[in-house]
Scaffold this motif. Structure first.
Motif, mmCIF file in Angstrom:
data_model
loop_
_atom_site.group_PDB
_atom_site.id
_atom_site.type_symbol
_atom_site.label_atom_id
_atom_site.label_comp_id
_atom_site.label_asym_id
_atom_site.label_seq_id
_atom_site.Cartn_x
_atom_site.Cartn_y
_atom_site.Cartn_z
ATOM 1 N N ASN A 29 0.826 -1.216 0.000
ATOM 2 C CA ASN A 29 0.000 0.000 0.000
ATOM 3 C C ASN A 29 0.856 1.261 0.000
ATOM 4 O O ASN A 29 0.505 2.263 -0.630
ATOM 5 N N ASP A 30 1.991 1.216 0.707
ATOM 6 C CA ASP A 30 2.919 2.362 0.690
ATOM 7 C C ASP A 30 3.453 2.588 -0.723
ATOM 8 O O ASP A 30 3.587 3.733 -1.177
ATOM 9 N N ARG A 33 0.767 4.214 -2.858
ATOM 10 C CA ARG A 33 0.667 5.661 -2.595
ATOM 11 C C ARG A 33 1.842 6.413 -3.220
ATOM 12 O O ARG A 33 1.672 7.511 -3.754
ATOM 13 N N ALA A 36 1.204 6.658 -6.982
ATOM 14 C CA ALA A 36 -0.147 7.058 -7.397
ATOM 15 C C ALA A 36 -0.116 8.088 -8.513
ATOM 16 O O ALA A 36 -1.004 8.121 -9.373
ATOM 17 N N TYR A 62 -5.184 1.491 -10.558
ATOM 18 C CA TYR A 62 -4.515 1.016 -9.343
ATOM 19 C C TYR A 62 -4.397 -0.514 -9.325
ATOM 20 O O TYR A 62 -3.456 -1.058 -8.749
#
Length: 261
Positions: A29-30, A33, A36, A62
């Motif tokens: 998830n890091d 981000r 992104a 994503y």
């Protein structure tokens, strides 16, 4: 600015290496981000070439980014952005292709379309021009929204060329053909992914075992020739190869479970 960009790239590569060594949801998830902006950039570009909302394309992008993170191998020396773009853009194109799939038209809309043909001709003679959507909807005793849905459904039944664009914008560059999967490219991509996984599995082996496998399977040497090169008996070479293959299989099986959709 250049120093900040370089620092971000360095941090991103460190995170990718850490994820490859020990995958975790938090680290993934890091990474999502951190990258992104790449998804937003591609979604912005594609949204100007089709009729789908930017937000939908971004969310789909994503999924491609996550797939790229899971399959990226930092040891190959490739920039992550170059590796991730085909995955992100590919997910968006597949989404556009699926949205354009054939849909069965409701019977009510088929009846309305037939009725509208005579109604449109009558209104054309009455007004001396093409009737507006509001005039057609009023004549058919339906809402303007439903009339536009009827028109769109009938238009979508017409066969299109693969060279047709996916929207009506004059500067659109994405055609229906672009949204179809390139089987040759997909095959090459799958082969490259397999090669990278095999290379990772090989790198986990003890040096002499890895050398024995590379000499026999990659360079075509006999077991006797390999034995002379690495300083063991031919029987030991055979045992090392068998043990190394078993270790690679054990390593690759959990990898397949992690990356398969």
């Amino acid at each position: 600015m250049a120093t900040q960009t370089s620092s971000l790239r360095s941090r991103g590569m460190e995170m990718l290496m850490a994820y490859k060594q020990q995958p975790s949801i938090k680290l993934r998830n890091d990474l999502v981000r951190l990258n992104a902006g790449l998804v937003r950039k591609i979604a912005h570009r594609v949204s100007h070439q089709c009729a789908e909302p930017y937000e939908d394309l971004e969310q789909i992008g994503y999924l491609g980014l996550i797939r790229a993170i899971e399959r990226f191998d930092p040891s190959q020396g490739c920039a992550f952005s170059s590796f991730a773009v085909p995955y992100i853009r590919g997910e968006m194109l597949h989404f556009l292709r699926d949205r354009g799939s054939t849909v069965k038209i409701p019977r009510r809309w088929q009846d309305l379309q037939k009725a509208s043909q005579k109604m449109q001709a009558d209104l054309l003679r009455h007004y001396g021009r093409q009737p507006s959507d509001h005039e057609m909807a009023e004549a058919l005793s339906i809402s303007v929204k439903e009339w536009r849905q009827v028109k769109m459904a009938n238009k979508n039944r017409m066969p299109l060329s693969l060279d047709a664009t996916v929207c009506h914008q004059t500067d659109s560059t994405i055609t229906l053909g672009d949204t179809l999967p390139d089987m040759h490219y997909q095959l090459l991509q799958a082969l490259e992914e397999d090669r990278q996984q095999l290379q990772r599995a090989l790198s986990q082996l003890e040096e002499k075992t890895r050398s024995a496998i590379e000499f026999v399977f990659f360079k075509g040497l006999s077991r006797k020739e390999v034995a002379e090169r690495i300083g063991v008996s031919p029987m030991t070479v055979t045992r090392r190869i068998q043990r190394g293959v078993d270790q690679m299989i054990a390593y690759l099986q959990p990898q397949a479970l992690q990356t398969d959709p």
